[in-house]
Every structure is written in structure tokens, then in C-alpha cells.
Design an enzyme around this catalytic site. Structure first.
Site, PDB file in Angstrom:
ATOM      1  N   ARG A 148      64.564 -10.850 -33.521  1.00 55.33           N
ATOM      2  CA  ARG A 148      63.610 -11.976 -33.438  1.00 55.33           C
ATOM      3  C   ARG A 148      62.149 -11.518 -33.307  1.00 55.33           C
ATOM      4  O   ARG A 148      61.295 -12.259 -32.804  1.00 55.33           O
ATOM      5  CB  ARG A 148      63.963 -12.922 -32.293  1.00 55.33           C
ATOM      6  CG  ARG A 148      65.301 -13.590 -32.489  1.00 55.33           C
ATOM      7  CD  ARG A 148      65.395 -14.914 -31.767  1.00 55.33           C
ATOM      8  NE  ARG A 148      66.642 -15.571 -32.093  1.00 55.33           N
ATOM      9  CZ  ARG A 148      67.783 -15.384 -31.437  1.00 55.33           C
ATOM     10  NH1 ARG A 148      67.817 -14.584 -30.392  1.00 55.33           N
ATOM     11  NH2 ARG A 148      68.872 -16.006 -31.820  1.00 55.33           N
TER      12      ARG A 148
ATOM     13  N   LYS B 272      50.535 -11.237 -43.727  1.00 55.38           N
ATOM     14  CA  LYS B 272      51.486 -11.837 -44.678  1.00 55.38           C
ATOM     15  C   LYS B 272      52.544 -10.789 -45.000  1.00 55.38           C
ATOM     16  O   LYS B 272      52.206  -9.665 -45.408  1.00 55.38           O
ATOM     17  CB  LYS B 272      50.778 -12.249 -45.973  1.00 55.38           C
ATOM     18  CG  LYS B 272      50.093 -13.597 -45.893  1.00 55.38           C
ATOM     19  CD  LYS B 272      49.670 -14.056 -47.277  1.00 55.38           C
ATOM     20  CE  LYS B 272      48.939 -15.369 -47.214  1.00 55.38           C
ATOM     21  NZ  LYS B 272      48.420 -15.782 -48.518  1.00 55.38           N
TER      22      LYS B 272
ATOM     23  N   GLU C  25      41.091  -5.670 -56.096  1.00 53.09           N
ATOM     24  CA  GLU C  25      41.066  -6.445 -54.837  1.00 53.09           C
ATOM     25  C   GLU C  25      39.757  -6.214 -54.073  1.00 53.09           C
ATOM     26  O   GLU C  25      39.360  -7.049 -53.268  1.00 53.09           O
ATOM     27  CB  GLU C  25      42.278  -6.080 -53.957  1.00 53.09           C
ATOM     28  CG  GLU C  25      43.639  -6.296 -54.613  1.00 53.09           C
ATOM     29  CD  GLU C  25      44.141  -7.757 -54.572  1.00 53.09           C
ATOM     30  OE1 GLU C  25      43.351  -8.662 -54.245  1.00 53.09           O
ATOM     31  OE2 GLU C  25      45.327  -7.966 -54.897  1.00 53.09           O
TER      32      GLU C  25
ATOM     33  N   LYS D   1      37.995  -9.546 -45.356  1.00 49.19           N
ATOM     34  CA  LYS D   1      39.320 -10.147 -45.211  1.00 49.19           C
ATOM     35  C   LYS D   1      39.535 -10.605 -43.769  1.00 49.19           C
ATOM     36  O   LYS D   1      40.049 -11.707 -43.528  1.00 49.19           O
ATOM     37  CB  LYS D   1      40.421  -9.170 -45.642  1.00 49.19           C
ATOM     38  CG  LYS D   1      41.797  -9.775 -45.396  1.00 49.19           C
ATOM     39  CD  LYS D   1      42.838  -9.460 -46.404  1.00 49.19           C
ATOM     40  CE  LYS D   1      44.103 -10.297 -46.141  1.00 49.19           C
ATOM     41  NZ  LYS D   1      45.230  -9.945 -46.949  1.00 49.19           N
TER      42      LYS D   1
ATOM     43  N   GLU E  29      46.705 -20.066 -43.445  1.00 47.18           N
ATOM     44  CA  GLU E  29      46.345 -20.683 -44.727  1.00 47.18           C
ATOM     45  C   GLU E  29      46.588 -22.190 -44.711  1.00 47.18           C
ATOM     46  O   GLU E  29      47.191 -22.750 -45.635  1.00 47.18           O
ATOM     47  CB  GLU E  29      47.150 -20.005 -45.851  1.00 47.18           C
ATOM     48  CG  GLU E  29      46.423 -20.020 -47.190  1.00 47.18           C
ATOM     49  CD  GLU E  29      47.103 -19.122 -48.217  1.00 47.18           C
ATOM     50  OE1 GLU E  29      47.295 -17.931 -47.938  1.00 47.18           O
ATOM     51  OE2 GLU E  29      47.419 -19.629 -49.301  1.00 47.18           O
TER      52      GLU E  29
ATOM     53  N   ARG F 294      41.655 -19.400 -46.100  1.00 46.96           N
ATOM     54  CA  ARG F 294      42.382 -18.182 -46.491  1.00 46.96           C
ATOM     55  C   ARG F 294      42.810 -18.251 -47.962  1.00 46.96           C
ATOM     56  O   ARG F 294      42.933 -17.238 -48.640  1.00 46.96           O
ATOM     57  CB  ARG F 294      43.614 -17.978 -45.586  1.00 46.96           C
ATOM     58  CG  ARG F 294      44.301 -16.669 -45.891  1.00 46.96           C
ATOM     59  CD  ARG F 294      45.302 -16.241 -44.845  1.00 46.96           C
ATOM     60  NE  ARG F 294      45.854 -14.956 -45.251  1.00 46.96           N
ATOM     61  CZ  ARG F 294      46.504 -14.137 -44.456  1.00 46.96           C
ATOM     62  NH1 ARG F 294      46.704 -14.441 -43.201  1.00 46.96           N
ATOM     63  NH2 ARG F 294      46.960 -12.975 -44.923  1.00 46.96           N
TER      64      ARG F 294
ATOM     65  N   ASN G  75      43.194 -15.960 -52.657  1.00 47.72           N
ATOM     66  CA  ASN G  75      44.087 -16.038 -53.819  1.00 47.72           C
ATOM     67  C   ASN G  75      43.303 -16.207 -55.122  1.00 47.72           C
ATOM     68  O   ASN G  75      43.890 -16.600 -56.137  1.00 47.72           O
ATOM     69  CB  ASN G  75      45.068 -17.212 -53.658  1.00 47.72           C
ATOM     70  CG  ASN G  75      45.975 -17.013 -52.460  1.00 47.72           C
ATOM     71  OD1 ASN G  75      46.307 -15.872 -52.119  1.00 47.72           O
ATOM     72  ND2 ASN G  75      46.349 -18.081 -51.801  1.00 47.72           N
TER      73      ASN G  75
ATOM     74  N   HIS H  75      44.920 -15.562 -58.436  1.00 51.88           N
ATOM     75  CA  HIS H  75      46.365 -15.361 -58.229  1.00 51.88           C
ATOM     76  C   HIS H  75      47.251 -16.368 -58.947  1.00 51.88           C
ATOM     77  O   HIS H  75      48.396 -16.051 -59.266  1.00 51.88           O
ATOM     78  CB  HIS H  75      46.695 -15.359 -56.730  1.00 51.88           C
ATOM     79  CG  HIS H  75      46.339 -14.071 -56.046  1.00 51.88           C
ATOM     80  ND1 HIS H  75      45.053 -13.577 -56.026  1.00 51.88           N
ATOM     81  CD2 HIS H  75      47.094 -13.165 -55.380  1.00 51.88           C
ATOM     82  CE1 HIS H  75      45.034 -12.435 -55.355  1.00 51.88           C
ATOM     83  NE2 HIS H  75      46.257 -12.158 -54.956  1.00 51.88           N
TER      84      HIS H  75
ATOM     85  N   HIS I 291      50.083 -14.572 -60.957  1.00 51.33           N
ATOM     86  CA  HIS I 291      51.527 -14.687 -60.733  1.00 51.33           C
ATOM     87  C   HIS I 291      52.242 -15.043 -62.031  1.00 51.33           C
ATOM     88  O   HIS I 291      53.351 -14.565 -62.292  1.00 51.33           O
ATOM     89  CB  HIS I 291      51.829 -15.694 -59.619  1.00 51.33           C
ATOM     90  CG  HIS I 291      51.530 -15.137 -58.250  1.00 51.33           C
ATOM     91  ND1 HIS I 291      51.270 -15.917 -57.162  1.00 51.33           N
ATOM     92  CD2 HIS I 291      51.443 -13.864 -57.810  1.00 51.33           C
ATOM     93  CE1 HIS I 291      51.044 -15.151 -56.096  1.00 51.33           C
ATOM     94  NE2 HIS I 291      51.134 -13.901 -56.477  1.00 51.33           N
TER      95      HIS I 291
ATOM     96  N   HIS J 206      50.360  -5.501 -59.680  1.00 48.91           N
ATOM     97  CA  HIS J 206      49.808  -6.696 -59.047  1.00 48.91           C
ATOM     98  C   HIS J 206      48.272  -6.724 -59.133  1.00 48.91           C
ATOM     99  O   HIS J 206      47.679  -7.727 -59.541  1.00 48.91           O
ATOM    100  CB  HIS J 206      50.273  -6.762 -57.589  1.00 48.91           C
ATOM    101  CG  HIS J 206      49.680  -7.911 -56.839  1.00 48.91           C
ATOM    102  ND1 HIS J 206      50.065  -9.215 -57.039  1.00 48.91           N
ATOM    103  CD2 HIS J 206      48.686  -7.964 -55.904  1.00 48.91           C
ATOM    104  CE1 HIS J 206      49.359 -10.012 -56.267  1.00 48.91           C
ATOM    105  NE2 HIS J 206      48.516  -9.273 -55.555  1.00 48.91           N
TER     106      HIS J 206
END
Ligand code: NAD
Ligand code: GLY
Length: 366
Positions: A121, A143, A185, A227, A237, A242, A246, A249, A253, A267
Site C-alpha cells: 500500500r 506521475k 521536453e 516543472k 492535474e 499541470r 501536455n 501530447h 500520443h 516519446h
């Protein structure tokens, strides 16, 4: 040398950026070993370079860590690899006093972070990113994810590391193409909200890509600060802040899906072309000047990154790319969420873009 604090309610942490930090990595990690065991997760290529060094460094402090080696590349972010990794951690009797260490690029960081989030956990973890992409983006902000059959990063959790240790010197061994992919990036932060940084990148990209220590350390520290500032405002987000990270993105994607999440398109490369498309789309919608969109495309092309659909053999595939976009995890109803731009350094969240206009744009995009 820089120390950047990411201020978060109840779980703030520091990001340490320092050339030759790895020479002292044993001391840095010893503080975690004093409360429990160290489980260091890496991939085959990074492990081949650093396992002996870390073992020796830790032995100076009387510490012996457990090492786990993932396969190289995006395929490691899978249910199968997650199962093997968590089984291994359980076999090593991992507990909440232990520290799990992600040593590698974004792939290692993402699966290790996710395993840390769910094992017992939640165990604490440390990020030691070794690609430019991971140093300026994926290691910071919490993330974590693996991929599912339906797409990338669809199974994951927010789980912040307790610290990030960045040594720009380790990029000396990073293959050129991955260096360029990570650079995309870096440029992203200029395009989001910092035109001066974009101008700096425009002038200095040859130095960064040549791994000039001063340029590299500045680029990494500036990116990490950018960042951290954004994540501190909107950790999960939920406030459309935030989401600016992206930029490019939604297109990226779709490009990654069409190229099979493979080494046909890394990526960072997909993000580079995605940022060009986001600016071209913004120009077509009359939001940003054509000159700005052109400047973005010129810089990305000059940095040796993919700058056109044609270059990837994807012209006239607008319908297919659009179909991939339908699976965007941030999609709500008929509107697609896009980060668009009013000019360099003026990105914004647009949630009211009719899907049809994106489809029409993609059909004509070059
Ligand atoms: P990667 O982790 O696959 O690393 C690229 C390659 O470089 C690998 O072959 C690796 O073995 C090798 N490598 C790593 N460090 C090296 C070094 N110092 N010297 C020599 N070789 C080295 O790829 P990446 O570009 O770092 O990460 C991509 C992943 O990051 C994607 O899965 C993407 O979804 C994810 N990502 C996550 C976030 C986030 O916020 N969590 C953000 C951006 C990207
Ligand atoms: N790389 C996107 C984010 O961290 O939010």
C-alpha cells in the site's frame, strides 16, 4: 549545482542537480539505508554501466543493496513486468521502512514509481534519472504508470518520490537520438510559458546536445524549476495548470499509437512533432501567428528531431491519427482537450475544440 524544492502539501521534496553527483552516491543513499533496505531497480543497459559502481559506493558505508534489472525499452511498462517486479520486492520482504530506487530513464522511473505506489500500500521511492528526458520531466512530479493494451500510461498512480538525484554527467553515455528526444521536453518549457527560455534554447541547443556541462546543467535546472513550479500549483492535474505540461501530447500520443509505441518514434520525438502540430493547429485557428509556428518548426527540425508527418510516412493518415486521439485519456464528451498556443511562451488549455476541426487539420497537415 542546484537544489530545487518541490513544495507539496505534506510531501515536499528536493531535486538535487550536480555534475559528478554519482561519485558521492553512496553517501546520498546511506541516509535511506539507515531506516531500512535499499531495492535498486534499473534496466539492462543502465545496470551494465552502474551496478558495480553503486555496489562499491554503498559498500563504503557497509550497505549492500538488492538490485533488480528490467528489460530495456517501453515494453517494460507492462502488467507482466510489474508482476515480476512486485513479486521480487515481496520475495525480498520489502516493507515501508525500505526505500525503492529507480535508476534509469523514464521507463524505469514510471514502472518503479508505480510499483512503489502499490506495494504494501505504498513504499517510499527515490528517483535517479539517467536520460535527459527523465532528468527534466518524468522523474519530477509523481506521475507513475504502466501501459495497457488500450494505450500508454493508462494504469497508474500519483506517487511522489522522496528525493530526486540528477547527475548531468551520466548523459555522456546516452545515445545521441535519446539525447535529442529529451531535448524536446526542454524546449517544451520555453514554449509553455517562457519565451526567454525558448530564445536561450534556440541559441544554445548545439551546446546542450554536445553535452557542454555548463549549458546542460543550466537547461536541466531551468526545466526542473519550471516543472516544479507547475506541479506545485496543480499536483493532480485538476486545475488546468499541470495540463500545460501536455503541450503537444494529444498529437504525440496518436503518433506513438500509430507507430506502435516502438523505437520508430521515441516519446520525446513524438512530443517534438506534436508541439509543431499544436502550433500549426493554433495558427490555423487564428490563435497564434504563422511566424511563431514556423519558428517552432524550424528550431525542432534544426535540433534533429522529427518535424513533419511526411518524414514519418504519416501524411494522408489524418483519419487514422484522429481515431487514435479518440482514446485520449483526458477526453471529455465530444470535445478533445488540447494545449494550444497564442504564441511562443503562451500555451493555454483549450477544452472547447470541436473534434471535427482537429480532424480537418490532421487531414491537411504535412
Ligand atoms: P527509456 O527509459 O527507455 O531510456 C532510453 C534508453 O536509454 C534506454 O535504452 C535506456 O537503457 C538507455 N539509457 C538510460 N540512461 C542511459 C545512460 N545514462 N547511458 C546510456 N544509456 C542510457 O526512455 P526515456 O526517454 O527516458 O523515457 C520514456 C518514458 O518516459 C516513456 O514511457 C514516457 O511515457 C515516460 N514519461 C513519463 C513522464 C512522467 O511524468 N511520468 C513524463 C515524460 C515521459
Ligand atoms: N509530463 C507531464 C506531467 O508530468 O504532468
Amino acid at each position: 549545482m542546484a537544489k530545487i524544492d518541490l513544495e507539496l502539501d505534506g510531501h515536499s521534496y528536493a531535486i538535487h542537480i550536480e555534475a559528478r553527483l554519482f561519485e558521492d552516491i553512496g553517501r546520498r543513499l546511506a541516509q535511506y539505508a539507515s531506516r531500512g533496505a535499499l531495492h535498486i531497480i534499473t534496466d539492462k543497459d543502465v545496470g551494465a554501466i552502474y551496478t558495480d559502481h553503486f555496489t562499491e559506493q554503498l559498500s563504503v558505508y557497509g550497505i549492500s543493496a538488492h538490485f533488480y534489472v528490467l528489460p530495456v525499452g517501453e515494453d517494460a511498462k507492462s502488467w507482466g513486468e510489474l508482476e515480476k517486479l512486485t513479486d521480487w520486492l515481496i520475495a525480498n520482504q520489502v516493507n515501508r521502512k525500505d526505500t525503492i530506487v529507480a535508476l534509469g530513464g523514464g521507463v524505469v522511473g514510471d514502472i518503479t514509481g508505480f510499483a512503489s505506489a502499490i506495494i504494501k500500500r505504498g513504499c517510499q521511492f527515490v528517483q535517479i534519472p539517467t536520460t535527459l528526458l527523465a532528468q527534466v520531466d518524468s522523474s519530477v512530479g509523481g506521475k507513475t504508470a504502466i501501459n495497457s493494451k488500450a494505450g500508454k500510461n493508462l494504469v497508474g498512480a500519483f506517487h511522489q518520490p522522496v528525493a530526486v538525484y540528477i547527475d548531468p554527467d551520466v548523459l555522456k553515455t546516452l545515445p545521441e537520438r535519446h539525447m535529442r528526444a529529451g531535448y524536446a521536453e526542454v524546449v517544451k518549457y520555453g514554449l509553455i510559458n517562457d519565451e526567454r527560455f525558448f530564445d536561450w534554447c534556440y541559441k544554445n541547443s548545439p551546446h546542450i546536445l554536445a553535452r557542454d556541462p555548463e549549458a546542460l546543467e543550466y537547461a536541466i535546472a531551468h526545466s526542473v524549476k519550471a516543472k516544479a513550479d507547475i506541479v506545485a500549483q496543480d499536483e493532480r492535474e485538476t486545475a488546468n495548470v499541470r495540463a500545460l505540461l501536455n503541450l503537444g501530447h494529444t498529437f504525440a500520443h496518436a503518433l506513438e499509437a500509430e507507430t506502435g509505441y516502438s523505437d520508430k518514434l521515441f516519446h520525446g520525438e513524438a512530443v517534438a512533432l506534436g508541439m509543431i502540430l499544436a502550433h500549426d493547429f493554433s495558427a490555423q485557428l487564428g490563435l497564434c501567428s504563422k511566424d511563431d509556428a514556423k519558428r517552432v518548426a524550424e528550431h525542432i527540425a534544426a535540433s534533429g528531431l522529427p518535424a513533419s508527418l511526411a518524414g514519418l510516412g504519416l501524411t494522408n493518415k489524418g483519419d487514422i491519427l484522429f481515431a487514435h486521439m479518440q482514446h485520449d485519456k483526458k477526453r471529455v464528451g465530444d470535445a478533445l482537450p488540447f494545449i494550444l498556443s497564442r504564441g511562443i511562451g503562451r500555451a493555454f488549455f483549450a477544452d472547447n475544440i470541436a473534434a471535427e476541426s482537429a480532424k480537418a487539420f490532421l487531414k491537411t497537415a504535412k
